[in-house]
Design a protein around this motif. Sequence first.
Motif, mmCIF file in Angstrom:
data_model
loop_
_atom_site.group_PDB
_atom_site.id
_atom_site.type_symbol
_atom_site.label_atom_id
_atom_site.label_comp_id
_atom_site.label_asym_id
_atom_site.label_seq_id
_atom_site.Cartn_x
_atom_site.Cartn_y
_atom_site.Cartn_z
ATOM 1 N N ALA A 47 0.813 -1.220 0.000
ATOM 2 C CA ALA A 47 0.000 0.000 0.000
ATOM 3 C C ALA A 47 0.847 1.271 0.000
ATOM 4 O O ALA A 47 0.441 2.286 -0.550
ATOM 5 N N VAL A 48 2.049 1.216 0.607
ATOM 6 C CA VAL A 48 2.864 2.440 0.665
ATOM 7 C C VAL A 48 3.291 2.903 -0.730
ATOM 8 O O VAL A 48 3.045 4.057 -1.092
ATOM 9 N N PRO A 49 3.884 2.023 -1.566
ATOM 10 C CA PRO A 49 4.231 2.504 -2.912
ATOM 11 C C PRO A 49 3.007 2.937 -3.720
ATOM 12 O O PRO A 49 3.025 3.995 -4.361
ATOM 13 N N LEU A 50 1.943 2.129 -3.648
ATOM 14 C CA LEU A 50 0.739 2.477 -4.414
ATOM 15 C C LEU A 50 0.151 3.804 -3.935
ATOM 16 O O LEU A 50 -0.239 4.654 -4.740
ATOM 17 N N LEU A 91 -6.299 -6.137 2.972
ATOM 18 C CA LEU A 91 -5.839 -5.057 3.855
ATOM 19 C C LEU A 91 -5.198 -3.924 3.054
ATOM 20 O O LEU A 91 -5.346 -2.754 3.391
ATOM 21 N N THR A 92 -4.479 -4.286 1.997
ATOM 22 C CA THR A 92 -3.861 -3.267 1.151
ATOM 23 C C THR A 92 -4.911 -2.286 0.650
ATOM 24 O O THR A 92 -4.748 -1.066 0.744
ATOM 25 N N LEU A 93 -6.009 -2.839 0.124
ATOM 26 C CA LEU A 93 -7.074 -1.974 -0.378
ATOM 27 C C LEU A 93 -7.633 -1.090 0.719
ATOM 28 O O LEU A 93 -8.022 0.045 0.484
ATOM 29 N N PRO A 95 -6.284 4.122 0.873
ATOM 30 C CA PRO A 95 -6.819 5.492 0.880
ATOM 31 C C PRO A 95 -6.204 6.354 1.977
ATOM 32 O O PRO A 95 -5.905 7.533 1.758
ATOM 33 N N MET A 96 -6.011 5.744 3.156
ATOM 34 C CA MET A 96 -5.460 6.495 4.273
ATOM 35 C C MET A 96 -4.060 7.024 3.934
ATOM 36 O O MET A 96 -3.744 8.187 4.156
ATOM 37 N N ILE A 97 -3.230 6.150 3.366
ATOM 38 C CA ILE A 97 -1.869 6.555 3.017
ATOM 39 C C ILE A 97 -1.902 7.626 1.931
ATOM 40 O O ILE A 97 -1.210 8.637 2.006
ATOM 41 N N THR A 98 -2.747 7.414 0.916
ATOM 42 C CA THR A 98 -2.831 8.393 -0.172
ATOM 43 C C THR A 98 -3.260 9.761 0.344
ATOM 44 O O THR A 98 -2.640 10.779 0.025
ATOM 45 N N LEU A 99 -4.321 9.787 1.161
ATOM 46 C CA LEU A 99 -4.866 11.077 1.579
ATOM 47 C C LEU A 99 -3.923 11.821 2.524
ATOM 48 O O LEU A 99 -3.786 13.044 2.433
ATOM 49 N N THR A 100 -3.240 11.085 3.424
ATOM 50 C CA THR A 100 -2.302 11.790 4.306
ATOM 51 C C THR A 100 -1.093 12.279 3.504
ATOM 52 O O THR A 100 -0.615 13.396 3.730
ATOM 53 N N ALA A 101 -0.614 11.462 2.563
ATOM 54 C CA ALA A 101 0.522 11.899 1.753
ATOM 55 C C ALA A 101 0.131 13.103 0.901
ATOM 56 O O ALA A 101 0.903 14.050 0.740
#
Lengths: 280, 289
Positions: free
Chosen positions: A78-81, A145-147, A151-157
Amino acid sequence: MQADRLLVWVLRGGATLTALVMLLILVFLLFESWPALTGLSLIRFVTDAAWHPLEGAYHLMPMLLATLLASSGALMLAVPLGLASAVFIVFFASPRLAAVYKRLIELLAGIPSVVFGFWGLTTLAPLINEWHPPGASLLAAVLVLTLMVLPMITLTAYTAFVAVPDALLRNAAALGLSRWGMIVGVALPAARNGIIAGIILAAARALGETMAVLMVAGNVVQYPESIFDPVRTLAANIALEMAYAMDDHRAVLFVSGLLLMALVMVLSVLAGLFERHRHA
Amino acid sequence: MPEIIIPVSVRQKIRDFSLQGLMYLAVLLVSAVFVWLLADLVQGGMAHLSWTFLTESPRDAGRSGGIASILVSTLLILLIALIAAIPLAWATAVLLAEFVPIDSRFGRIVRFSLYVLAGVPSIVFGLFGNAFFSIYLGFGFSILSGGLTLACMLLPILTSTAEAGMRAVPDAYRLSAAALGMTRTAALIHLIFPAAAPALAAGLLIGIGRALAETAALLFTSGYVDRMPDSLLDSGRALALHIFDLSMNVPGGDMPAYAAALVLVSLLLGINSLAMMFAHGLQRRRILT
């Protein structure tokens, strides 16, 4: 003024109650797990032969390991995506496309875990089964879990990238850096703390996730030998066994709940620290 | 053999090119999976979804019949949660935003407690709800226990959205109200609340979405019974739990589970879109993550 003073007292009462909820949860978890914390020696969670709660054997390690493996696997994907998605929204997409893609990520964040679990159960697990049986496995849990944390990682980044001062980026451009040079060399380091905070929060979310994992992971208590083996996580174990757990067994389930909560609390405090030093 | 030297600029071009390719690949992948998931749900759900599915109660463990009693239970659980959580959350938000300095000790303690509460996994809320509401307070497996457990879960999100909304109201409002001799209570009711209404509505909708999506916290608080509830002390099965039960415990329950999942996802997508409309211009991340 009379009315104002009254209002403040009412508000204080409400806020105190709100703050007490957290304490109440801790107290009741401790209270319920007390028989296990005092009656059983804690070392038994590590040294017991296996997890046979009805015969009084409480080996928690395979489930703890499965929890950690599933969460770290999900983060690795999830981090790279998520970072790529955020970079796309902030630096590459046209405003229109960026809005559409961001909306898509936000909607993804709103899909309930039980639906992710259901989709994993009916679609992903059979696909994995064709490739390498049995299908319900650590891999399925990692993918679902990745899915869920993406969103959380994307939105905070995204927020962290947007907060990078424009002057920094213009300076980079003026120095002749390519767009990627600017992103890798300037934007990423400047947004680092916000991004890390988001990743930590995503890790906390993944550790505690129950339903989706419960539905796709196969729920066999074992040390997995490959990613195709079924596993059972701590949270899924609680959901599976609470219905019939008595006495010590019930207390041990509360201990595992307490353990999850402690992990998550440490992670959120850590995330809070990173967030606070965002502009350091 | 002469060593081939690649100039720095070319190397950078290669790096830029491959990074860009990977990024587009990631974006395509994420979009494709999202579309795949939705298409699956729509395709599976439409086959079974009908008006009678919404208006009949489940029969034969949910294999036939509909979800009427499930919808009623879900609504009741949601109402209890909101009635319990909103006064507490908004009172806390008003206090934090209007009456205590941002770095006061009391404010810091309340904020920290809510921050940690927001991270607590839902299964832990379920454990707590079972121990406290169902057993200690003696509500048993009931809609009341489930609703109150959800109320605890909703406190952080309702408080933080309301606080953010009220902080976004310009100070000029408060100063003008004070200059006109209004009490702070009157200013709050007539100025701050109306001005912050979109944020409050957005927070409320997001809270409703969270509550509808919740499963793990309801497993051992509101229970599994799929009959139409007669009172708040009856056990009632929430929609999300119904999907779980149909797909895991009922052989041949996949088709109704698809339909129920489609109902739930459409509801949530609708609610979240509405919330985003209200939240437009507010700081979205604070509210959405």
